[in-house]
Structure formats: C-alpha cells, structure tokens
Design a protein around this motif. Sequence first.
Motif, short mmCIF file in Angstrom:
data_model
loop_
_atom_site.label_atom_id
_atom_site.label_comp_id
_atom_site.label_asym_id
_atom_site.label_seq_id
_atom_site.Cartn_x
_atom_site.Cartn_y
_atom_site.Cartn_z
N ILE A 6 0.82 -1.22 0.00
CA ILE A 6 0.00 0.00 0.00
C ILE A 6 0.85 1.27 0.00
CG2 ILE A 6 -1.66 1.36 1.32
CD1 ILE A 6 -3.08 -1.27 2.03
N ASP A 7 1.89 1.35 0.82
CA ASP A 7 2.69 2.59 0.86
C ASP A 7 3.33 2.90 -0.50
OD1 ASP A 7 1.97 3.34 3.40
OD2 ASP A 7 3.74 2.45 4.35
N PRO A 8 4.03 1.95 -1.14
CA PRO A 8 4.59 2.29 -2.46
C PRO A 8 3.51 2.54 -3.52
CG PRO A 8 5.20 0.04 -1.83
CD PRO A 8 4.52 0.66 -0.66
N VAL A 9 2.37 1.88 -3.41
CA VAL A 9 1.26 2.13 -4.33
C VAL A 9 0.74 3.55 -4.12
CG1 VAL A 9 -1.16 1.53 -4.80
CG2 VAL A 9 0.58 -0.26 -4.78
N LEU A 10 0.63 3.99 -2.87
CA LEU A 10 0.17 5.35 -2.59
C LEU A 10 1.11 6.40 -3.19
CD1 LEU A 10 -1.14 5.13 1.08
CD2 LEU A 10 -2.47 5.64 -0.98
N GLU A 11 2.41 6.15 -3.15
CA GLU A 11 3.36 7.08 -3.76
C GLU A 11 3.09 7.21 -5.25
OE1 GLU A 11 7.48 6.25 -2.91
OE2 GLU A 11 7.01 5.78 -0.82
N LEU A 12 2.91 6.09 -5.91
CA LEU A 12 2.62 6.10 -7.34
C LEU A 12 1.25 6.73 -7.61
CD1 LEU A 12 3.61 5.34 -10.13
CD2 LEU A 12 2.87 2.99 -9.70
N GLU A 13 0.28 6.41 -6.79
CA GLU A 13 -1.07 6.97 -6.91
C GLU A 13 -1.04 8.49 -6.85
OE1 GLU A 13 -5.49 6.65 -6.68
OE2 GLU A 13 -3.94 5.30 -7.40
N LYS A 14 -0.30 9.03 -5.88
CA LYS A 14 -0.23 10.49 -5.71
C LYS A 14 0.50 11.16 -6.87
CE LYS A 14 -0.64 10.21 -0.74
NZ LYS A 14 0.08 10.15 0.53
N SER A 23 -7.06 7.05 -0.99
CA SER A 23 -6.46 7.11 0.33
C SER A 23 -5.98 5.72 0.75
CB SER A 23 -7.49 7.61 1.35
OG SER A 23 -8.51 6.63 1.52
N ARG A 24 -5.20 5.70 1.80
CA ARG A 24 -4.75 4.43 2.38
C ARG A 24 -5.96 3.57 2.76
NH1 ARG A 24 -0.01 3.84 4.24
NH2 ARG A 24 0.27 6.07 4.59
N GLY A 25 -6.96 4.20 3.38
CA GLY A 25 -8.15 3.48 3.80
C GLY A 25 -8.91 2.85 2.65
N MET A 26 -8.93 3.54 1.50
CA MET A 26 -9.63 2.98 0.34
C MET A 26 -8.94 1.70 -0.12
SD MET A 26 -10.45 6.54 -1.67
CE MET A 26 -11.41 5.87 -3.02
N PHE A 27 -7.60 1.71 -0.17
CA PHE A 27 -6.88 0.50 -0.57
C PHE A 27 -7.07 -0.62 0.45
CE2 PHE A 27 -4.51 3.30 -3.50
CZ PHE A 27 -4.60 2.52 -4.64
N TRP A 28 -7.00 -0.28 1.75
CA TRP A 28 -7.22 -1.29 2.79
C TRP A 28 -8.60 -1.93 2.63
CZ3 TRP A 28 -4.38 -3.98 6.08
CH2 TRP A 28 -3.13 -3.51 6.44
N SER A 29 -9.61 -1.09 2.39
CA SER A 29 -10.97 -1.59 2.24
C SER A 29 -11.08 -2.54 1.05
CB SER A 29 -11.92 -0.41 2.07
OG SER A 29 -13.24 -0.87 1.87
N GLU A 30 -10.48 -2.17 -0.06
CA GLU A 30 -10.52 -3.04 -1.25
C GLU A 30 -9.81 -4.36 -0.99
OE1 GLU A 30 -12.10 -2.41 -4.53
OE2 GLU A 30 -13.13 -1.30 -2.97
N LEU A 31 -8.63 -4.28 -0.36
CA LEU A 31 -7.88 -5.52 -0.10
C LEU A 31 -8.59 -6.43 0.89
CD1 LEU A 31 -4.17 -4.30 -0.01
CD2 LEU A 31 -5.41 -5.44 -1.87
#
Length: 165
Positions: A6-14, A23-31
């Motif tokens: 999630i952290d490296p994905v968030l960097e790319l996402e931003k 957001s981090r929460g959106m990815f957590w929810s999907e996973l």
Amino acid sequence: MRWWDIDPVLELEKDLFPEDAWSRGMFWSELAHARGPEATRRYVVALEGDRIVGYAGLAAQGAAPDGEAAPVGDIQTIAVRRDQWGTGLGGELLTELLRAATAFECAEVMLECRVDNIRAQKLYERFGFEPIGFRRGYYQPGNVDALVMRLTDPSSSVQGTEING
C-alpha cells in the motif's frame, strides 16, 4: 497486491492522480475483499526488481445468491509509472484483471476513463471495450467527464494472451 504494497502504491497513486488519489483506507478496504472464498476483488502489482511500477484492481459485483445473475466486473484502477508508459505493462495489467473477471464469472466488465485520456481509451478499445456513455463531471476537482466503457464476454478478450514475468 498485499497490505505491505500500500505505501509504495500510494506514492505512485499520488504522482499519477494528484487531484483524486485514493487514500490508504480505500486501498485497505478493497484488499479486505480480495482474499478468501467470498472474495469479490482482485488487486495486482507489477514489479521491476523490488520496485512497484504498476498496479490494477477489479471488483466483481451483483451476483445473485441463487447464481442466476452473473456478476459484473468493474475496473477500479489501472496505473503505470510514467517511465513504463508504452512498454505494454498496462495491457498486461488489464489482461490480469480480465482473467480475474473470467474467474469471477463476470458477464461483462465496465470502467470509467477520463475523456481526455486518449492513451488509456486506445488500450481499452484494443481489448474490445466499447464506449456506452458519459458521466458528466465525474472526476473532481476540475469537473472532467468520464467515458463509460463496457466489454461483453471478458473471457474471449484474454484468450491467447500471456503475461510475462
């Protein structure tokens, strides 16, 4: 994709979607919906060495409990690092999502794409997606319209395709 991605994905996402990054929460929810026998999501990452260079996700929704209505796949996201554009990685990620849609027994797959993202639209068209409408002002801020696209029979779109690596 796993929680530690999630952290490296968030960097790319931003970097790629600065105005409407997940957001981090959106990815957590999907996973949270991507594992186990009741899974309805498939999220993948593409690696170059140990660096994430792309990611993608699909949700399968709408299956009837009696099994009579087939679920519909919805491509939630596809992202590829800028230095990987034009390498075919987007097609590989899309292929993986269509394989997941086939495994989920989806009758069709839907997606939204910015109307100004011609490169992505061409990719989806190569896989058989067809435009079916618009969502006005879907992307915020900026009030940019989304082109809605649909692929019927995702299993036929990925026959004979192969992911490298």
